[in-house]
Enzyme design. Structure first.
Site, mmCIF file in Angstrom:
data_model
loop_
_atom_site.group_PDB
_atom_site.id
_atom_site.type_symbol
_atom_site.label_atom_id
_atom_site.label_comp_id
_atom_site.label_asym_id
_atom_site.label_seq_id
_atom_site.Cartn_x
_atom_site.Cartn_y
_atom_site.Cartn_z
ATOM 1 N N HIS A 77 4.241 50.335 -6.643
ATOM 2 C CA HIS A 77 3.255 50.065 -7.828
ATOM 3 C C HIS A 77 2.615 51.534 -8.339
ATOM 4 C CE1 HIS A 77 3.587 45.899 -6.493
ATOM 5 N NE2 HIS A 77 2.804 45.725 -7.426
ATOM 6 N N GLU A 106 8.276 41.162 -6.738
ATOM 7 C CA GLU A 106 7.536 41.153 -5.614
ATOM 8 C C GLU A 106 7.918 40.547 -4.347
ATOM 9 O OE1 GLU A 106 4.784 42.696 -6.075
ATOM 10 O OE2 GLU A 106 3.915 42.515 -8.121
ATOM 11 N N ASN A 138 1.497 47.778 -1.857
ATOM 12 C CA ASN A 138 1.428 48.506 -3.347
ATOM 13 C C ASN A 138 2.723 49.152 -3.578
ATOM 14 O OD1 ASN A 138 -0.854 47.715 -4.332
ATOM 15 N ND2 ASN A 138 -2.118 49.086 -3.020
ATOM 16 N N HIS A 179 2.986 50.861 -11.697
ATOM 17 C CA HIS A 179 1.717 50.700 -12.648
ATOM 18 C C HIS A 179 1.693 51.756 -13.928
ATOM 19 C CE1 HIS A 179 -0.902 48.176 -10.044
ATOM 20 N NE2 HIS A 179 -0.484 47.373 -10.719
ATOM 21 N N ARG A 187 -2.970 46.867 3.817
ATOM 22 C CA ARG A 187 -2.962 46.248 2.720
ATOM 23 C C ARG A 187 -2.279 46.974 1.488
ATOM 24 N NH1 ARG A 187 -6.863 41.463 0.070
ATOM 25 N NH2 ARG A 187 -5.251 41.036 -1.919
ATOM 26 N N LYS A 191 -7.924 38.515 -4.408
ATOM 27 C CA LYS A 191 -8.458 39.658 -5.668
ATOM 28 C C LYS A 191 -8.232 38.773 -6.862
ATOM 29 C CE LYS A 191 -6.210 43.633 -4.086
ATOM 30 N NZ LYS A 191 -5.128 44.725 -4.506
ATOM 31 N N LYS A 223 2.257 38.520 3.008
ATOM 32 C CA LYS A 223 1.130 38.819 2.364
ATOM 33 C C LYS A 223 -0.166 38.196 3.225
ATOM 34 C CE LYS A 223 -1.345 39.629 -1.723
ATOM 35 N NZ LYS A 223 -1.609 39.762 -3.183
ATOM 36 N N GLU A 246 -8.444 45.895 1.960
ATOM 37 C CA GLU A 246 -7.514 46.928 1.585
ATOM 38 C C GLU A 246 -7.876 48.487 1.839
ATOM 39 O OE1 GLU A 246 -6.005 46.509 -2.398
ATOM 40 O OE2 GLU A 246 -4.741 48.478 -2.439
ATOM 41 N N ARG A 285 -23.505 32.445 -8.872
ATOM 42 C CA ARG A 285 -23.009 33.547 -7.900
ATOM 43 C C ARG A 285 -22.147 32.893 -7.004
ATOM 44 N NH1 ARG A 285 -28.759 33.547 -8.022
ATOM 45 N NH2 ARG A 285 -29.505 35.457 -9.255
ATOM 46 N N HIS A 300 5.168 43.245 -15.484
ATOM 47 C CA HIS A 300 4.925 43.841 -14.411
ATOM 48 C C HIS A 300 6.168 43.986 -13.229
ATOM 49 C CE1 HIS A 300 2.027 44.823 -10.859
ATOM 50 N NE2 HIS A 300 2.993 43.849 -10.207
HETATM 51 N N1 LIG Z 1 -4.741 39.283 -8.005
HETATM 52 C C1 LIG Z 1 -3.542 40.039 -7.450
HETATM 53 O O1 LIG Z 1 -3.556 40.302 -6.347
HETATM 54 C C2 LIG Z 1 -2.431 40.246 -8.413
HETATM 55 C C3 LIG Z 1 -1.167 40.465 -7.967
HETATM 56 C C4 LIG Z 1 0.054 40.678 -8.751
HETATM 57 C C5 LIG Z 1 -0.407 40.460 -10.286
HETATM 58 N N2 LIG Z 1 -1.593 39.929 -10.669
HETATM 59 C C6 LIG Z 1 -1.999 39.723 -12.082
HETATM 60 O O2 LIG Z 1 -1.135 38.503 -12.422
HETATM 61 C C7 LIG Z 1 -1.007 38.773 -13.880
HETATM 62 C C8 LIG Z 1 0.462 38.402 -14.226
HETATM 63 O O3 LIG Z 1 0.861 37.204 -13.680
HETATM 64 P P1 LIG Z 1 1.975 36.342 -14.168
HETATM 65 O O4 LIG Z 1 3.187 37.203 -14.095
HETATM 66 O O5 LIG Z 1 2.080 35.101 -13.369
HETATM 67 O O6 LIG Z 1 1.708 36.233 -15.826
HETATM 68 P P2 LIG Z 1 0.987 34.913 -16.657
HETATM 69 O O7 LIG Z 1 -0.042 34.116 -16.178
HETATM 70 O O8 LIG Z 1 1.014 35.687 -17.970
HETATM 71 O O9 LIG Z 1 2.302 33.790 -16.716
HETATM 72 C C9 LIG Z 1 3.457 34.242 -17.613
HETATM 73 C C10 LIG Z 1 3.764 33.143 -18.772
HETATM 74 O O10 LIG Z 1 4.400 32.125 -18.009
HETATM 75 C C11 LIG Z 1 3.612 31.013 -18.586
HETATM 76 N N3 LIG Z 1 3.800 30.034 -17.471
HETATM 77 C C12 LIG Z 1 3.062 30.130 -16.341
HETATM 78 N N4 LIG Z 1 3.495 29.133 -15.516
HETATM 79 C C13 LIG Z 1 4.441 28.410 -16.168
HETATM 80 C C14 LIG Z 1 5.164 27.304 -15.866
HETATM 81 N N5 LIG Z 1 5.369 26.920 -14.551
HETATM 82 N N6 LIG Z 1 6.038 27.012 -16.814
HETATM 83 C C15 LIG Z 1 6.240 27.430 -18.069
HETATM 84 N N7 LIG Z 1 5.538 28.507 -18.306
HETATM 85 C C16 LIG Z 1 4.442 29.103 -17.379
HETATM 86 C C17 LIG Z 1 2.403 31.648 -18.971
HETATM 87 O O11 LIG Z 1 1.645 30.696 -19.851
HETATM 88 C C18 LIG Z 1 2.586 32.873 -19.317
HETATM 89 O O12 LIG Z 1 3.002 32.840 -20.752
HETATM 90 C C19 LIG Z 1 -1.462 39.981 -14.159
HETATM 91 O O13 LIG Z 1 -2.535 40.019 -14.999
HETATM 92 C C20 LIG Z 1 -1.713 40.872 -12.991
HETATM 93 O O14 LIG Z 1 -2.648 41.858 -13.140
HETATM 94 C C21 LIG Z 1 -2.647 39.886 -9.978
HETATM 95 ZN ZN LIG Z 2 2.389 43.542 -7.985
#
Ligand SMILES: NC(=O)c1ccc[n+]([C@@H]2O[C@H](COP(=O)([O-])OP(=O)(O)OC[C@H]3O[C@@H](n4cnc5c(N)ncnc54)[C@H](O)[C@@H]3O)[C@@H](O)[C@H]2O)c1
Ligand SMILES: [Zn+2]
Length: 1570
Positions: free
Chosen positions: A264, A191, A261, A268, A257, A149, A243, A253, A127, A280
């Site tokens: 987006h 972003e 977006n 999206h 907030r 989030k 942020k 949100e 939990r 993304h």
């Molecule tokens: N929670 C939120 O508010 C929020 C906001 C935006 C995006 N997201 C989510 O984030 C995700 C995308 O995140 P991302 O772009 O970081 O992708 P990711 O986590 O897949 O990382 C991208 C790639 O880089 C590699 N990597 C990460 N750090 C590294 C480093 N320092 N050195 C070498 N390789 C590295 C990872 O293994 C992966 O292959 C999506 O799932 C999206 O939905 C969430």
């Molecule tokens: Zn985003």
């Protein structure tokens, strides 16, 4: 080590710094007491040095600070693919197994995937346990780690399941980014830019300036982030601050907030379609621009802001449109799935939206959002911004405002001049209403590089502030790149001559541009400057950029002479630079009247505004005196609006009876188009008020415009398009409007005169071209026709002026009008549509041409050759004349032999011509003629060339150009020894200078380079061989011209793979070996010889021996083949050869280099592509994401079929493959496992399973491969195929040969089926007993007398059964229990018997047929002859009433004529195909026989279609019927025995019954040898 702390939700828990691993460990261990710390990361991150540092530190410090606690470590597979329930469960199981409790602290180290998923694990584990976010991607630092989030993905959507769970700490350690791949880095910048764009203009400006350094550093292999540490940390910090602030004021949100977006809503939706190929941030970048355009469209965001945002994103290497070149490379053909409807649907279900309403953040300025919330937007407005085609709805009277004030964008010419003057001037000037174009962009950048002035912006980019240093410019290190900006290059050339030397930098200024720029002339200007002391060198081509200008030389001054008849820009360039020469300048324009005097006047006038007075010589024509001096920048300079642009709003007023004012253009304007209102609109009936600086037009009431009998628009040529659309609705009896003086408009973006004539006609407005103008016959507004949307509305030719003019006329139609390529207005007025919408209140809607990638017909249309001429090249004696003739006859093209044409042209035969004039002259004439002919006879011709055409460079260029234009150049070749033999015997043609073989060696490469198709014609020595050749050639033609499209099988099917070194030896058994196969694979890599000739010969053997689609593959060693992975050049040539050979399928490997794959997809035309990947290591389990990635790669390449081959080391691997297969639905998939244990997967693979055959030696077979019967047997054993009963019904059926035919086939293919006889004359009995009561009922063959009776029990009939009026085949309807389908395959029996006996294709409609008899078979025969392409079908019979009946029951287009009297018989046209459908065991009635003989006797001589005629006797007892005997012996016809009709009919019936390809040879033997 400095650490910046940011507060969120009341606590300073976000810590930002560079290399802060120690701090992280200390803070966590001291402030978050726990018994268990768990570090979770992904395997990519786990490998990096910064991570190792963190891990090691933790490990050592925990022992010291909390010796009683433990540290656990867990890593998951990387990537979005693994952000799912399964991975979450795996992590949870790990935690449970380790006995983790509620006091656990989880450290999520990784990108957003890890942050989101591990955050969610923490949110629900026990939990909720504590989590610390340690983001390692830029995106995660600035976005996902902040705000709490968390989520995972499900197959139905991203982030659908999750929770809000705030982390204890977020540690953004920028040093983690050292190992981040460049693309990911850039992805995160989207972003960052977004956050600045919605919140902080100052930060946005900083980002604009940081972009170049950033991109330079992160693009390096091992980026040195330390070198930009402060900027990077600031970038992350500022973004996080925003942020954090926003989250703090609106955690869940509810309002604020939402702003995050921005970009987006659309981003999206695009991402949903393009993931995982697109990232993304890339999609959000495109989304931001679209949403900014939406804000502009709604009249909220100024155009410059959109331009600024777009420029900034581009500067960070992000895409701003889906059609960005690099972006397209990543997403490949998947781009086509981005359709407006799909996007709107995706937006409507986006969870950030509320119900089906779509909400979007509307930007008001850079750094500010409109009303600080998201707004509901209409689908109509969204679809407008998302598409490049627009529907202009009728302008509504009550909605259109009565008065408007419009300020069009600044004039391009004035903008360009103002920048140069300001940059050379002293003091600060604020320039307003500047047009942002390529020219101004490059000019600003160049001036900044030369440190001539400081440039900044104010009012959100609306005002450009230039602080000049009085012309004190110095050299810089970099070259000045000017793209294709013509004005900039001309103006800057003189400026460059004035540059001083920067001792720390270069001694030169280098001006360069893109490829197109490097062709544009600048010679006269350079000549003039050189003559005045400047040292300028051409670095490349004489007379064009790039230029190297020596610094510190300056201009001497005094007299400068310049030819000014080509471009007034040369004149303006020197005029503007002249005050800085050492002496006053006298500029004399020589060579006659300068063109565009107005522009010269404009320059002089503007120089005056900047304090320099140019005087015109009173003694010399076209001569000016320019004093020495320095420009003094005025405080403010407002760029006059562009007068050509202003014509559109003014014309709007004219057309709608409203009033429009353009407040900054008036009679004092130097722009020619400023006269438009007075000279054109006023005489057409408008009220025009013009002051020195302003213009107002009021249109007459709707429908009261008058034509203008004649107007010379020479001073305002660009405005003629606007005038034309006004004239289109100016009607006064028969009076037309003539516009002249606009000849130059023929060579603008398009031939604008022709364009207007053609597009006006779509509105029902007649117009015609004049030598230097256009005449328009206006119509009443009410008579305007709405151009049809189906026919693509108005074509704009990508010309901004065409688009803007027609947008006005469009609004006057009664229905919405489609305008294509609306974004072309961006050239001069990017905001035109926004003005039309938000100022003039026009309703606009987006439109998108439906695109369906799967749509075979659209593919066919796109690539089909149609009537485009085909050029034939090849060595002499390669069969060019014969094959060209066949081709011409088949395609119904005219044939032109270029040798003949040359002889006709020079008036002598080639031999004597060469004797007299020599080879060189001959080749020259040949090349000229070729070029002419290729363009003159480009439609409907086969152009057969002389063998040596490829010898000449120019002729080769013409051939290549023809291919480039989409045409077919077919290279015909044949065995060289045969060629030699053949040629040595020929004395009528000129002798070769060299030996023939030498000639071939010399030309071979050229032939290949200059052709895009290749056909190998084997030597023929008998008529039969010729027939074979002709047949396979025609099949080849059908494929390469797109007349016949290969359909990818949808039913269970197999192909035989041929592992032979050389097919010559097995040619005789190929038919057996491929029994029951749907296709055959040529393993090119296994061939003993990779020469083109050999490979081509092998396909020729295949084509000759069997009629099956060819799968052409060149497998490399890394994929289990024999071809070397390193010999990329040969590999590419071999693949290209496959396409040239017109194979139906080409297999490519997904691990080929991208360029190789691109090339194949670019040139493949009708060849289907199988994209394959083989795991030869045997270690890749089907659960590994690598497979899904490979599948997705194939999908995004738009391969027709994806093929994945794994290796089964356990039986379980086959079951895992089945699970994998169920997730792949986008493209047909062939997937199986190699190895002995993989056999099951081969059995379960549905389409195109590779098979072997008993006749193929075991040592050549790959491990685990099965034969077709083995597969079927196994499939049946496990319940995939169930037992079925088939029957032949009718009376009598005791001697029917259908049972042996079908049963033999079942046996050969190991199908669990039985075929029996059921003798009855009662259709109802058969229906009840066989169909209704037998649960294993498979299908029926129906014969006399039930072919008609059975029809009443049938639910669905084929076209042939309906037309023929009889059914001979019945099967259950798939998916509809208790319903039945009836077909008639008798006609196929006839057509295929003819085709198998090599009747050439009759598509050119020159051949007549004859049917003898009047029964049921005659009906099938008529249908068959029609399908074969007969022009007329004659019928004869003993009793003519029966045939009359038949004739009347068929459609008229069948061309049936009944021949009754002898006269009719004698005056009929000759026939070439005869089908006799009368019994052969009784003598033919005398009169009928004599009629038949008369027709036979004429057929042979006529040789319609160029072949010896054929007679098929449908009755098969006896095997040679009396009629066949007469036809062949007396009249030398080809004859086909009826038994073949039976077999061919049975073949199709078998396929309908079972869905399998019939083993032809087997059924043939079964029937014939019975
Ligand atoms: N929670 C939120 O508010 C929020 C906001 C935006 C995006 N997201 C989510 O984030 C995700 C995308 O995140 P991302 O772009 O970081 O992708 P990711 O986590 O897949 O990382 C991208 C790639 O880089 C590699 N990597 C990460 N750090 C590294 C480093 N320092 N050195 C070498 N390789 C590295 C990872 O293994 C992966 O292959 C999506 O799932 C999206 O939905 C969430
Ligand atoms: Zn985003």
């Amino acid at each position: 080590m400095s650490i910046h702390k940011v507060s969120i939700l009341g606590a300073e828990t976000i810590h930002v710094g560079y290399g802060i691993q120690d701090h992280i460990v200390e803070t966590v261990l001291t402030q978050k007491a726990s018994s268990t710390y768990v570090i979770i990361t992904d395997t990519n991150m786990g490998r990096t040095a910064p991570f190792a540092k963190l891990h090691a530190k933790f490990d050592s410090r925990i022992k010291e600070i909390r010796p009683e606690s433990r540290l656990l470590f867990y890593s998951v597979s990387p990537g979005e693919n693994n952000k799912n329930r399964e991975t979450k469960a795996a992590v949870e199981d790990f935690l449970l197994q380790q006995g983790c409790t509620r006091d656990t602290v989880i450290l999520a180290v990784g990108g957003g995937v890890i942050g989101d998923m591990i955050g969610f694990v923490a949110a629900t584990f026990m939990r909720g346990v504590r989590v610390v976010q340690i983001p390692t991607t830029l995106l995660a630092m600035v976005d996902s780690s902040v705000g709490g989030k968390t989520a995972i993905d499900t197959p139905l959507g991203k982030n659908f399941i999750g929770a809000f769970h705030q982390p204890e700490f977020v540690f953004a350690d920028v040093s983690f980014l050292e190992t981040l791949p460049t693309r990911q880095f850039i992805n995160g910048m989207a972003e960052v830019v977004k956050t600045a764009a919605i919140w902080n203009e100052e930060e946005f400006t900083r980002l604009e300036n940081f972009s170049k350094t950033f991109l330079d550093v992160v693009s390096k292999e091992n980026p040195d982030l330390r070198s930009i540490e402060p900027e990077l940390v600031k970038t992350v910090l500022e973004s996080i601050k925003v942020k954090a602030f926003v989250v703090s004021s609106d955690e869940k949100e509810a309002g604020l907030r939402n702003l995050l977006n921005f970009g987006h809503t659309i981003g999206h939706a695009i991402e949903a379609v393009l993931t995982p190929q697109a990232l993304h941030g890339e999609c959000v970048s495109i989304g931001m621009i679209k949403e900014a355009e939406l804000a502009r469209y709604l009249g909220v965001l100024p155009p410059v802001a959109v331009a600024r945002l777009s420029k900034c994103l581009l500067a960070y290497g992000l895409p701003v449109t889906i059609d960005d070149k690099d972006f397209l490379k990543k997403v490949g053909n998947k781009r086509h799935y981005v359709e407006i409807d799909t996007l709107l649907k995706k937006m409507a279900i986006d969870k950030k939206n509320d119900g089906s309403k779509i909400r979007c953040v509307i930007l008001e300025a850079i750094g500010k959002c409109y009303q600080l919330k998201a707004h509901q937007v209409s689908k109509q407005d969204l679809s407008f911004v998302l598409t490049d085609e627009v529907l202009v709805h009728p302008f509504e009277k009550d909605v259109t405002p009565a008065t408007n004030v419009i300020i069009p964008p600044g004039s391009k010419s004035i903008s360009n001049r103002a920048l140069i003057l300001a940059a050379l001037g002293s003091g600060t000037v604020r320039i307003k209403n500047l047009l942002h174009s390529d020219d101004t962009k490059h000019m600003l950048a160049a001036v900044a590089s030369l440190k001539g002035a400081e440039i900044s912006t104010e009012d959100n980019g609306e005002t450009i502030v230039v602080s000049g240093r009085g012309g004190d410019l110095v050299t810089c290190d970099e070259q000045l790149y000017l793209g294709n900006a013509g004005t900039a290059s001309r103006f800057l050339t003189t400026v460059a001559s004035l540059v001083g030397v920067n001792p720390e930098s270069s001694e030169h200024v280098i001006l360069t541009g893109n490829a197109r720029m490097q062709e544009r002339p600048i010679g006269p200007l350079v000549d003039a400057l050189r003559a005045n002391g400047s040292e300028i060198e051409y670095l490349n081509r004489e007379g064009s950029l790039p230029l190297k200008v020596k610094a510190g030389k300056g201009l001497k001054g005094g007299r400068i002479e310049l030819a000014a008849t080509i471009s007034s820009q040369y004149v303006s360039s020197i005029l503007m630079g002249a005050p800085y020469a050492k002496e006053a300048v006298t500029l004399s324009l020589v060579g006659g009247k300068p063109i565009s005097q107005l522009y010269i006047d404009m320059t002089i006038d503007m120089m005056k505004s900047f304090g320099i007075n140019v005087t015109t010589s009173t003694t010399e024509e076209y001569t000016y005196h320019i004093p020495k001096g320095t420009y003094v920048n005025p405080k403010e300079y407002v760029i006059e609006s562009d007068a050509s642009s202003a014509t559109y709003p003014l014309a709007f007023a004219a057309l709608t009876g409203t009033t429009c004012t353009v407040p900054n253009i008036g009679s004092s304007s130097l722009q020619g188009d400023a006269r438009f209102a007075v000279d054109v609109l006023r005489p057409m009936g408008c009220k025009v008020e013009q002051s020195a600086t302003s213009t107002t037009v009021t249109g007459p009431p709707r429908g009261h415009l008058r034509p203008l009998p004649h107007v010379d628009m020479e001073p305002m040529t660009d405005a003629f398009l606007t005038a034309s659309v006004v004239a289109a609705v100016a009607k006064d009896k028969d009076q037309s409007t003539s516009i002249t003086g606009i000849a130059n408009q023929r060579v603008k973006e398009c031939d604008r005169i022709a364009a207007m004539v053609s597009q006006l006609s779509k509105f029902g407005v007649k117009a015609n071209e004049l030598p230097d103008g256009i005449e328009i016959h206006g119509v009443d507004i009410d008579d305007l026709v709405t151009p049809s949307t189906e026919k693509r509305g108005v074509k704009t030719y990508d010309d901004h002026r065409v688009a803007m003019s027609f947008s006005l006329l469009a609004g006057l139609c009664k229905q919405p009008v489609l305008i294509q390529e609306r974004s072309c207005t961006g050239k001069t007025w990017p905001g035109w549509w926004d003005t039309l919408h938000s100022k003039f209140k026009a309703t606009l809607d987006g439109y998108e041409l439906p695109f369906n990638v799967e749509d075979v017909t659209s593919l066919a249309e796109k690539h089909a050759n149609g009537s485009k001429s085909i050029i034939v090249i090849g060595m002499r004696a390669a069969g060019k004349s014969t094959l060209s003739k066949w081709m011409a006859s088949f395609l119904n093209f005219k044939l032109l032999d270029l040798d003949d044409a040359l002889e006709a042209k020079v008036g002598t035969d080639i031999r004597s011509f060469i004797k007299e004039n020599g080879w060189e002259e001959f080749r020259k004439q040949e090349a000229i003629l070729a070029k002419e002919s290729f363009s003159r006879y480009s439609d409907g011709y086969v152009l057969s060339t002389g063998g040596g055409i490829v010898e000449g460079e120019e002729a080769r260029e013409s051939l290549k150009a023809y291919i480039k234009s989409g045409g077919i150049v077919l290279h015909l070749h044949r065995d060289l020894d045969e060629t030699v033999e053949f040629l040595s015997a020929d004395t009528t043609r000129p002798a070769y200078v060299d030996e023939i073989k030498e000639v071939w060696t010399r030309r071979e490469q050229w032939y290949h380079e200059c052709s895009n198709y290749h056909f190998y014609s084997s030597h023929c020595s008998s008529e039969l061989e010729f027939k074979h050749l002709r047949e396979s050639f025609v099949r080849y033609l059908k494929t390469i011209t797109g007349l016949q499209i290969t359909q990818v099988p949808t039913k269970r099917s197999v192909y035989t793979t041929l592992p032979f070194e050389d097919l010559t030896e097995v040619a005789g058994s190929l038919e057996d070996i491929t029994n029951g196969s749907t296709a055959v694979e040529l393993r090119v890599d296994l061939l003993k010889d990779y020469s083109k000739t050999f490979v081509a010969d092998q396909t020729a053997i295949l084509r000759k021996s069997i009629n099956l689609p060819i799968i052409y593959s060149v497998k490399t060693e890394s994929q289990g083949g024999k071809f070397s992975d390193d010999d990329i050049e040969t590999l590419q040539e071999l693949l290209q050869l496959g396409i040239k050979l017109g194979v139906q399928y080409l297999e490519v490997q997904l691990n080929f280099l991208n360029e190789l794959l691109e090339k194949v997809f670019e040139t493949k035309k009708f060849t289907r592509i199988i994209a394959s990947y083989v795991d030869t290591t045997g270690s890749l389990k089907w659960s590994n994401v690598e497979w899904k990635n490979r599948y997705n790669q194939g999908v995004s390449l738009n391969a027709d079929i994806v093929k994945l081959v794994g290796y089964a080391s356990t039986f379980q691997d086959n079951l895992e493959l089945e699970t994998f297969k169920s997730t792949c639905s986008l493209k047909p998939l062939i997937a199986y496992n190699n190895g002995e244990q993989g056999k099951l997967s081969r059995v379960l693979n549905p389409i195109l399973t590779p098979v072997t055959h008993a006749l193929i030696p075991t040592e050549l077979k790959e491990e685990g491969i099965l034969s077709a019967p083995e597969i079927n047997k196994a499939y049946a054993e496990i319940g995939g195929l169930t037992e079925k009963h088939f029957w032949i019904i009718g009376h009598p059926v005791g001697h029917s040969r259908s049972p042996p035919l079908h049963n033999a086939a079942y046996k050969t293919l190991s199908l669990p089926y039985v075929f029996d006889r059921f003798d009855t004359s009662d259709a109802e009995e058969a229906f009840k007993k066989l169909i209704k009561e037998d649960k294993n009922f498979g299908g029926l063959a129906v014969t006399m007398p039930l072919k008609v009776d059975i029809m009443k029990f049938i639910d669905e009939l084929s076209d042939s059964a309906t037309t023929i009026g009889a059914v001979n085949t019945v099967i259950p309807l798939e998916g509809k229990p208790g319903k039945y389908y009836g077909d008639n395959t008798d006609w196929v029996g006839i057509t295929n018997s003819f085709i198998r006996n090599k009747v050439p294709s009759l598509d050119n409609n020159q051949v007549n047929g004859l049917v003898i008899g009047g029964g049921g078979t005659s009906r099938a025969a008529v249908y068959a002859l029609h399908k074969l392409g007969c022009k007329k079908i004659y019928m004869v019979n003993r009793t003519v009433s029966k045939v009359h009946e038949i004739r009347d029951s068929f459609p008229a287009e069948f061309g049936i004529e009944v021949l009754e009297t002898v006269e009719e018989v004698n005056s009929s046209e000759p026939v070439s195909l005869v089908v006799s459908c009368i019994p052969a065991d009784k003598p033919i009635e005398e009169q009928l026989l004599s009629n038949i003989e008369s027709l036979l006797s004429r057929g042979r001589e006529a040789k319609q279609g160029g072949f010896t005629p054929y007679l098929l006797d449908a009755s098969y007892k006896p095997r040679e019927t009396p009629l066949m005997k007469i036809a062949s012996e007396k009249y030398q016809w080809n004859v086909v025995p009826g038994v073949e009709m039976l077999i061919n009919q049975g073949e199709r019936q078998f396929e309908l019954h079972t869905g399998f390809t019939a083993p032809y040879k087997v059924i043939y033997d079964a029937v014939v040898n019975e």
